[in-house]
Every structure is written in C-alpha cells, then in structure tokens.
Design an enzyme around this catalytic site. Sequence first.
Site, PDB file in Angstrom:
ATOM      1  N   SER A   1       1.156  -3.523  -0.594  1.00  0.00           N
ATOM      2  CA  SER A   1       1.374  -2.028  -1.171  1.00  0.00           C
ATOM      3  C   SER A   1       2.462  -1.795  -2.026  1.00  0.00           C
ATOM      4  O   SER A   1       2.640  -0.815  -2.706  1.00  0.00           O
ATOM      5  CB  SER A   1       1.061  -1.348  -0.148  1.00  0.00           C
ATOM      6  OG  SER A   1      -0.316  -1.215   0.284  1.00  0.00           O
TER       7      SER A   1
ATOM      8  N   LYS B   1       7.622   7.537  -0.200  1.00  0.00           N
ATOM      9  CA  LYS B   1       6.094   7.478  -0.423  1.00  0.00           C
ATOM     10  C   LYS B   1       5.289   8.276   0.699  1.00  0.00           C
ATOM     11  O   LYS B   1       5.595   8.316   2.040  1.00  0.00           O
ATOM     12  CB  LYS B   1       5.794   5.944   0.265  1.00  0.00           C
ATOM     13  CG  LYS B   1       4.513   5.555   0.178  1.00  0.00           C
ATOM     14  CD  LYS B   1       4.030   4.268   0.513  1.00  0.00           C
ATOM     15  CE  LYS B   1       2.523   4.061   0.646  1.00  0.00           C
ATOM     16  NZ  LYS B   1       2.116   2.575   0.967  1.00  0.00           N
TER      17      LYS B   1
ATOM     18  N   SER C   1      -0.699   0.420  -2.299  1.00  0.00           N
ATOM     19  CA  SER C   1      -0.987   1.952  -2.137  1.00  0.00           C
ATOM     20  C   SER C   1       0.469   2.728  -2.584  1.00  0.00           C
ATOM     21  O   SER C   1       0.505   3.965  -2.465  1.00  0.00           O
ATOM     22  CB  SER C   1      -1.309   2.252  -0.636  1.00  0.00           C
ATOM     23  OG  SER C   1      -0.461   1.793   0.330  1.00  0.00           O
TER      24      SER C   1
END
Length: 409
Positions: free
Chosen positions: A167, A88, A143
């Site tokens: 997220s 990520k 996210s």
Amino acid sequence: MRRPVGTAPSETAVEIAAAVRARRLRAVEVVAEALARIERADPVLCAFTGVWAEEALRRAAEVDARVDAGPPGPGEWLPLAGVPIAVKGRHGLRAAGPLLAAGGVALGATAVPGPGTPWQTWGLGAHGRTVNPWRADRTPGGSSAGAAVAVAAGLVPLATGSDGAGSVRIPAAWCGVVGLKVTNGRLPSPDRTGLAAPGVLTRTAADATAWWRAVSPPPTAAEVPPPGPRTAIWSPDLGFADPDEEPVTLARAAVDRLVDAGVVRLVRPPRAPRPVQSAKPPLLLDPAPAWLALRAPGGSRPDLAEAHRIRVANDRSLARLFAHAELLLTPTAPTAPHGHEGPGDVYSTALTWAFNVSGHPALSLPAGLGSDGCPAGLHLVAPHGREALLLAVARAAERWPPPVPVTSS
C-alpha cells in the site's frame, strides 16, 4: 520535461528544514505556500480528505518560535523544521508524534479507498475519486493513494503511509516517487494481523532518510552499510507471478543502470535443496493463500495451516537468499496503473505482499515511464532491520535517474 499534473515541484524536506533552521525561510511562509498549492490543485487531484489550515499555521508559528529560541543543546535539532507533511487517512495524525516533535507540520489527511470494492488500489478524497497525477484516467494505486499523489504533484514533500500488502510501494511506483515500508514490528502499527507496517512516500531518498531518522532509534554499527557495491539478486517474477513485459523491462533497465554505476553487483540466486529429478523450485511460493488466510477474521484451521506452511517455506528461502546477497530486486508492480474501473483479474500486490507476510523492509524507486506515460517502479527488498541499506542504495541510485522521454509540447 514532462511533469505530473499539479504545480512545479517545491523544495525537498531536507532543503526546507535547513532553510527554516537558518531563518532563511519561516515555517509559517512555507506552510502557507503549501496550503495554497493544495487549494489550487486538490479539486482536480482529490488527494486529501481534509485540510487543517488554521491548525497547521498555528503549529508552524510554534516551529518558528522554537527556531528563534535556539537549540536546547548539542545534537541534531528540528530535523524537519517547518516541513509540510500529509498523514494517511483520518487517523494518521495519531502516529505522527515523532514527526511533529522534529518540527514537521501536518497539513491534512490523505485519501484512502472508499467502500464498495474488494481492491484497494484507489482513493476517495473530499472532492471525489483520487486521480493519478500523470494521467487522470488512471488510478494512483493504494491504499496510500492520496499520499502518493500529494508528493508526486509537489503539494507536500513528505507523506506518511501504511503498507499491508504493497500500500506504500505500489502507489509510489505508479506515481513516480520513493516509497519505503519498514520491517514489520519495528515501529508501532494498529494492524491486528501483523501484516501492515508504517512507511513514507517522498520525492527523494534523502527525504525518506530524514523521515526514518525522525521515527527510529539511531542505527547500530551493524545497520550502517559500508561503502562499495551491494550484492543483489534480480527476479522478474519471484518464481510465481506473471508480470507484464513493460514493468519488467523498465525495472530491469533500472537495475542495469545501478550495475553500470557500481551501486549494485548482481549475483546468482543460491541453489535450493530439491529432490532428485524434480523441477527447479520457484524462488518463493505464492504468498496469496497465506496473506488471505492471515487477513481473514476467524480463518479456518486448514487455511491457517496452509498459511503457516507457505510462511515457513518462504522464510527459509529468504534466509538462504539473504545469506548469499544483500538485496532482492524485482519490479514493484506487475502491471502499469489500471483505470478507475479496477484492476481486473491481476493482483497488483503480486510482487509486494510476500514481504508483508515475511516482514522484510522494502522500498520502491522510480524506474522510468511506460508507453502509457505513467511511471513504473524498481522494488528493493533487504534483510530484516536493514532500512539504512535500502535508503543508502536509493540515495546512490538517484545520481543515475531513468531517462526522460522527449515529448512534443
């Protein structure tokens, strides 16, 4: 059967690692094929901000050399041998050390939200805005947006994430994959507030289990769940949220499948103490004021005092709940995936961020497809430190997947 936009699903992480260790596959071949999938699909999906092809092939060759040299001793050996992984964001490689040591090969950094919006359920990749692989006009969530898309579209079998309010779990739900957030504080996190915890997104619970075993110490005897149905409490709204009807219906149908299969056994919530003649108290207090106060730099004294009040009250409620049942089940998100213009007035985090404030581990499982053609998720929450319980239930749940709607070609 309808599939998300991308390529045909590749092998799972567990299957790849077993084949590479047995030399039925070479890590270099596996990684080269994954890089080719990304090259074909990412201009449309926009799941990656950067791809490290040359470095990935070099690392894959190192994995092949380790396999050729043989195991150094007894015990599990290269549990992620040759597995292509995505990390990520541009700093995600810093936390990937245990995965690389286990034989994983990092291919690139996945998309996260760009600047300009207060909401985080979107991503910005190298080729543009990240799209949901089930419907390009919808967001994948965030996210950990690119991570969920890369896994759902079969570009990689495993992607790392971080979860500060949902997220990992929200994009997992909206892209139809498994998403695990670990107990806050159990693994290192750079988040100064303590609200965020590492996590992973995979297509199977077995792959999420492989990730967990690679990054965590061996489980204690108390952490290994015994066989038999797990006691669980179902709540469509946690007592304060206002979810749409369809995500609730899909999540409840998933719960019913688990009950019918003997995976879980529903029990009633424990009675909360309350003054005489007062209204029935909610299961939890809305954590939004607490989360926002804790997240804001230099929060005011009254805001932090209110955050403390909410946190203490919810911690007590959850301690009482988990003394009565092993799991709490809810929908993962209160709505279907929204469009790229934003979520409007609804907090997509309404059902997830309570457990960033409380620190409990939680996991999203695919619950089926909504009328818009996009996936929804079932949210499982467990006591602190019980990741093994979540993963065991998730593995059992995969034997009874949601029905697939029949669509015309």
